[in-house]
Design a protein around this motif. Structure first.
Motif, mmCIF file in Angstrom:
data_model
loop_
_atom_site.group_PDB
_atom_site.id
_atom_site.type_symbol
_atom_site.label_atom_id
_atom_site.label_comp_id
_atom_site.label_asym_id
_atom_site.label_seq_id
_atom_site.Cartn_x
_atom_site.Cartn_y
_atom_site.Cartn_z
ATOM 1 N N LEU A 67 0.860 -1.182 0.000
ATOM 2 C CA LEU A 67 0.000 0.000 0.000
ATOM 3 C C LEU A 67 0.897 1.232 0.000
ATOM 4 N N TRP A 68 0.637 2.144 -0.923
ATOM 5 C CA TRP A 68 1.430 3.372 -1.013
ATOM 6 C C TRP A 68 0.487 4.563 -1.055
ATOM 7 N N LYS A 69 0.668 5.460 -0.074
ATOM 8 C CA LYS A 69 -0.085 6.707 -0.052
ATOM 9 C C LYS A 69 0.837 7.831 -0.490
ATOM 10 N N LEU A 70 0.440 8.494 -1.563
ATOM 11 C CA LEU A 70 1.270 9.563 -2.109
ATOM 12 C C LEU A 70 1.396 10.708 -1.114
ATOM 13 N N ASP A 71 2.611 11.247 -1.003
ATOM 14 C CA ASP A 71 2.924 12.373 -0.109
ATOM 15 C C ASP A 71 2.756 12.017 1.361
ATOM 16 N N SER A 72 2.880 10.749 1.692
ATOM 17 C CA SER A 72 2.785 10.346 3.093
ATOM 18 C C SER A 72 4.136 10.531 3.776
ATOM 19 N N ASP A 73 4.104 10.937 5.057
ATOM 20 C CA ASP A 73 5.340 11.105 5.810
ATOM 21 C C ASP A 73 5.608 9.928 6.733
ATOM 22 N N TRP A 74 4.884 8.814 6.544
ATOM 23 C CA TRP A 74 5.104 7.633 7.380
ATOM 24 C C TRP A 74 6.362 6.901 6.937
ATOM 25 N N GLY A 75 7.216 6.571 7.882
ATOM 26 C CA GLY A 75 8.425 5.810 7.582
ATOM 27 C C GLY A 75 9.331 6.550 6.618
ATOM 28 N N ASN A 76 10.094 5.775 5.845
ATOM 29 C CA ASN A 76 11.024 6.359 4.888
ATOM 30 C C ASN A 76 10.390 6.618 3.531
ATOM 31 N N ASP A 77 9.379 5.817 3.164
ATOM 32 C CA ASP A 77 8.845 5.923 1.807
ATOM 33 C C ASP A 77 7.324 5.932 1.744
ATOM 34 N N GLY A 78 6.635 5.900 2.882
ATOM 35 C CA GLY A 78 5.183 5.929 2.870
ATOM 36 C C GLY A 78 4.531 4.669 2.347
ATOM 37 N N VAL A 79 5.237 3.528 2.438
ATOM 38 C CA VAL A 79 4.751 2.273 1.882
ATOM 39 C C VAL A 79 4.584 1.240 2.995
ATOM 40 N N LEU A 80 3.453 0.540 2.996
ATOM 41 C CA LEU A 80 3.240 -0.614 3.864
ATOM 42 C C LEU A 80 3.350 -1.874 3.022
ATOM 43 N N ARG A 81 4.056 -2.884 3.526
ATOM 44 C CA ARG A 81 4.311 -4.102 2.742
ATOM 45 C C ARG A 81 3.835 -5.333 3.507
ATOM 46 N N PHE A 82 3.222 -6.267 2.775
ATOM 47 C CA PHE A 82 2.660 -7.479 3.365
ATOM 48 C C PHE A 82 3.065 -8.686 2.532
ATOM 49 N N GLU A 83 2.942 -9.852 3.137
ATOM 50 C CA GLU A 83 3.237 -11.099 2.425
ATOM 51 C C GLU A 83 2.109 -12.108 2.669
ATOM 52 N N PRO A 84 0.934 -11.858 2.107
ATOM 53 C CA PRO A 84 -0.208 -12.744 2.360
ATOM 54 C C PRO A 84 -0.263 -13.961 1.462
ATOM 55 N N HIS A 85 0.579 -14.024 0.426
ATOM 56 C CA HIS A 85 0.525 -15.125 -0.532
ATOM 57 C C HIS A 85 1.918 -15.716 -0.743
ATOM 58 N N ALA A 86 1.927 -16.929 -1.290
ATOM 59 C CA ALA A 86 3.190 -17.619 -1.547
ATOM 60 C C ALA A 86 3.654 -17.496 -2.988
ATOM 61 N N LEU A 87 2.734 -17.235 -3.913
ATOM 62 C CA LEU A 87 3.074 -17.074 -5.325
ATOM 63 C C LEU A 87 2.557 -15.729 -5.828
ATOM 64 N N ALA A 88 2.715 -15.483 -7.125
ATOM 65 C CA ALA A 88 2.402 -14.177 -7.706
ATOM 66 C C ALA A 88 0.976 -13.733 -7.426
ATOM 67 N N VAL A 89 0.828 -12.432 -7.139
ATOM 68 C CA VAL A 89 -0.494 -11.824 -6.968
ATOM 69 C C VAL A 89 -1.000 -11.456 -8.359
ATOM 70 N N ALA A 90 -1.965 -12.215 -8.861
ATOM 71 C CA ALA A 90 -2.403 -12.052 -10.246
ATOM 72 C C ALA A 90 -3.465 -10.977 -10.418
ATOM 73 N N CYS A 91 -4.222 -10.672 -9.359
ATOM 74 C CA CYS A 91 -5.322 -9.717 -9.484
ATOM 75 C C CYS A 91 -5.554 -9.056 -8.131
#
Length: 506
Positions: free
Chosen positions: A223-247
């Protein structure tokens, strides 16, 4: 109802967890929010090993529950008796919830309540009026009482626009092109949101801020919120799947819900406000695509890579399907798209043909019959989408190097071809396909990545006329083959093979 996988198999083991919400469906434990290369390396090693449910696993799960319970208790009291790990975890949860609250998705929900459904097109109104004048009894679906069925095959009518309407359309296109030219990209509108190649991306429909979601070939979601001041880059990262996220797609009925589908056979729903993943659907087969089959987004049609489609109702307990069906011509399915108004119809890209089906008449044991077919292909088709406002068009992308638009304003056995545009649909690797997608704000314009240098994203009118090209020679050094336009604002995103998202906006 029996589920195809146990809950323990669906859980992704990670180092840092968020609060887990209990629901009637199986719940997927959310992964960490703060990205760490060291943790990522450890997780990748864990993926190579086969996990089984053992007595020790159950002990660890019970221990995790105890930690969650203690975390809840400590929100209203002191932190006495907690270990350093538990204190660190509580702090991570506090930071994550503070960021998610800053996104103001509740405000977005109120904004979307003000948005009405698309009004029927003039063609549809004329068609309905004609049926009334002829005394034709209009049948209504028991599931969708508010929708009317299209005319029967052979009842298609042609309608011509007068000069006044032609003039309005011309002026409207000029304003649209002017808005496209005002959309630019600056240094803060590019971010490396994930490692490895991006596969799919979507805008959140809120207008107060630009919030984007994307998935990559490793099963990660960001998840990326433009112009966010959270963290270093404003991005939250998750790993809910084991293979490619197709949709991936946000629910328009529940704006805090983000659904992601993976080739590992899992379909998850993340509550963005609470950082919780629900296990919506699990299959032993590879999954390829999905779309919402109802206006409230509780019913879905899920496309299996082997050519079958599953009907999933999120209101039903468990993580299995209501029914599963074999289609008429396909051995592999790459895309499914539901009609925006008449939700019983969905289009499917099947091998070298696109077919339209009626979900009310799908067969369980026999291959289902088509309602309409879109001909004219020599190679496989990797995408087919109904136009977003009325469904009067279907936009397709094919490996033969053509983008095609068909007239689906009336359901006929063979939908007429309106436009064919020559466009390179493969990138330099020849494994990545470029797909054209509609602008959700309009009925007649679409966007597609362009692979020849300088790399760009092009906007076309349904007539085949090129309206605008988004180019950034300094920063865009690879193909932006993943594209999407914002549902309400003048904003476009493009994703590439190195995990970068680029945003053009006014």
């Amino acid at each position: 109802m029996a589920t195809s996988r146990t809950n323990s198999e669906a859980v992704v083991q990670v180092d840092l967890e968020a609060t887990v919400r209990r629901s009637s469906r199986n719940v997927l434990t959310p992964t960490r929010f703060q990205y760490s290369p060291e943790i990522a390396t450890a997780i990748n090693k864990k993926r190579t090993a086969t996990t089984t449910t053992t007595h020790n696993d159950k002990k660890r799960q019970n221990s995790r529950k105890d930690v969650e319970n203690s975390a809840v208790e400590c929100t209203s009291g002191g932190h006495a008796g907690l270990s350093s790990y538990e204190l660190e975890r509580l702090e991570n949860i506090r930071q994550n919830q503070a960021f998610l609250s800053s996104i103001n998705l509740f405000q977005a929900t109120e904004e979307l309540k003000q948005v009405t459904r698309p009004k029927p097109s003039k063609r549809r109104l004329i068609r309905s009026q004609t049926a009334i004048e002829k005394g034709v009894t209009v049948r209504k679906s028991l599931r969708l009482q508010s929708l009317t069925l299209p005319p029967k095959p052979g009842e298609r009518q042609l309608y011509r626009l007068d000069s006044t309407e032609d003039r309005k359309i011309e002026l409207d296109l000029k304003e649209y092109c002017s808005a496209l030219k005002n959309m630019t990209k600056t240094e803060n509108r590019v971010a490396k949101v994930l490692k490895k190649r991006l596969v799919t991306a979507a805008f959140h429909p809120c207008t107060s801020s630009l919030l984007m979601a994307t998935g990559n070939t490793l099963g990660n979601v960001a998840l990326w919120k433009l112009d966010s001041d959270w963290g270093n880059d404003g991005v939250l990262r998750f790993e809910p799947h084991a293979l490619a996220v197709a949709c991936i797609a946000f629910s328009r009925a529940h704006p805090t819900h983000l659904l992601s589908l993976s080739r590992d056979g899992s379909l998850r729903c993340m509550d963005v406000q609470k950082a919780v993943f629900d296990d919506v659907y699990d299959s032993e087969e590879q999954l390829r695509t999905f779309d919402f089959l109802s206006h409230d987004c509780t019913s879905l049609v899920v496309g299996h890579f082997n050519g079958k489609v599953a009907i999933v109702d999120r209101r039903t307990p468990g993580n299995s399907h209501e029914s599963i069906h074999s289609l008429k011509y396909t051995h592999s399915l790459l895309c499914v798209s539901v009609h925006p108004l008449q939700k019983q119809y969905f289009a499917v890209a099947e091998n070298k043909i696109v077919n339209i089906y009626d979900s009310r008449y799908l067969k369980k044991k026999k291959k289902s019959k088509t309602v309409s077919r879109l001909h004219g292909y020599s190679l496989s088709i990797h995408s087919a989408y109904f136009s977003p406002r009325t469904g009067n068009r279907v936009l397709t992308s094919c490996n033969d190097g053509y983008i095609r638009i068909y007239d689906t304003s009336a359901v006929t056995k063979k939908a007429p071809l309106l436009t064919s545009i020559k466009h390179k649909m493969q990138t330099a690797s020849y494994k990545i396909k470029v797909s054209a997608v509609w602008d959700p704000k309009r009925e007649d314009c679409f966007v597609v990545g362009s692979t020849p240098k300088p790399h760009s994203v092009k906007v076309f009118h349904e007539s085949g006329k090129l309206l605008h090209s988004f180019v950034d020679r300094d920063n865009v050094t690879s193909e932006l083959y993943v594209t999407a336009l914002h549902p309400t604002r003048n904003a476009l995103l493009g994703g590439n093979g190195s995990g970068q998202l680029h945003v053009f906006s006014d």
